[in-house]
Design a protein around this motif. Structure first.
Motif, PDB file in Angstrom:
ATOM      1  N   GLY A 107      53.711  38.123  43.993  1.00 11.30           N
ATOM      2  CA  GLY A 107      52.847  37.074  43.277  1.00 11.30           C
ATOM      3  C   GLY A 107      52.751  35.880  43.866  1.00 11.30           C
ATOM      4  N   SER A 108      54.012  35.200  44.455  1.00 11.17           N
ATOM      5  CA  SER A 108      53.852  33.901  44.813  1.00 11.17           C
ATOM      6  C   SER A 108      53.255  33.951  46.228  1.00 11.17           C
ATOM      7  CB  SER A 108      55.461  33.451  44.942  1.00 11.17           C
ATOM      8  OG  SER A 108      56.074  34.130  45.720  1.00 11.17           O
ATOM      9  N   LEU A 109      53.149  35.038  46.931  1.00  5.90           N
ATOM     10  CA  LEU A 109      52.387  34.935  48.100  1.00  5.90           C
ATOM     11  C   LEU A 109      50.865  34.773  47.801  1.00  5.90           C
ATOM     12  CD1 LEU A 109      54.518  37.231  50.371  1.00  5.90           C
ATOM     13  CD2 LEU A 109      54.483  34.882  50.608  1.00  5.90           C
ATOM     14  N   LEU A 110      50.740  35.717  46.875  1.00 10.19           N
ATOM     15  CA  LEU A 110      49.077  35.813  46.211  1.00 10.19           C
ATOM     16  C   LEU A 110      48.626  34.536  45.338  1.00 10.19           C
ATOM     17  CD1 LEU A 110      49.207  39.675  45.875  1.00 10.19           C
ATOM     18  CD2 LEU A 110      48.198  38.222  48.108  1.00 10.19           C
ATOM     19  N   ASN A 111      49.678  33.798  45.118  1.00 12.07           N
ATOM     20  CA  ASN A 111      49.263  32.638  44.110  1.00 12.07           C
ATOM     21  C   ASN A 111      48.898  32.875  43.010  1.00 12.07           C
ATOM     22  OD1 ASN A 111      50.026  30.413  46.147  1.00 12.07           O
ATOM     23  ND2 ASN A 111      48.084  30.464  47.010  1.00 12.07           N
TER      24      ASN A 111
END
Length: 95
Positions: free
Chosen positions: A37-41
């Protein structure tokens, strides 16, 4: 553990849909996890869908919080009980 028990309850009540529904739950849990989720913002509320958001880090970096572990365990136990009730209603006989 949550995925295993939810798969069992789906198999007890919806046997033909159990495999696609199980893989959908696993995929959503991984994609919406804090890792991807953090990689995909993704927004915070979307990452909170995944149960991986609520499990503490192992080994604990700080003081461990027991409430998320207890809540997830209660959910897993209740889904397992729900699946056992569903299997009792099916015509499955073991010799």
């Amino acid at each position: 553990m949550k995925h295993e028990t939810s798969s069992n309850s789906k198999f007890a009540y919806l046997p033909r849909l159990s495999v696609p529904l199980s893989w959908t739950i696993v995929s959503i849990s991984i994609i919406f996890s804090p890792f991807f989720g953090s990689l995909l913002n993704l927004p915070e509320w979307m990452m909170d869908i995944s149960p991986l958001t609520y499990t503490p880090a192992v080994p604990p970096i700080e003081n461990i919080e027991y409430l998320p572990i207890i809540v997830l365990s209660i959910i897993a136990i209740s889904l397992f009980t729900f699946s056992l009730l569903g299997f009792r209603k099916r015509d499955l006989y073991v010799d």
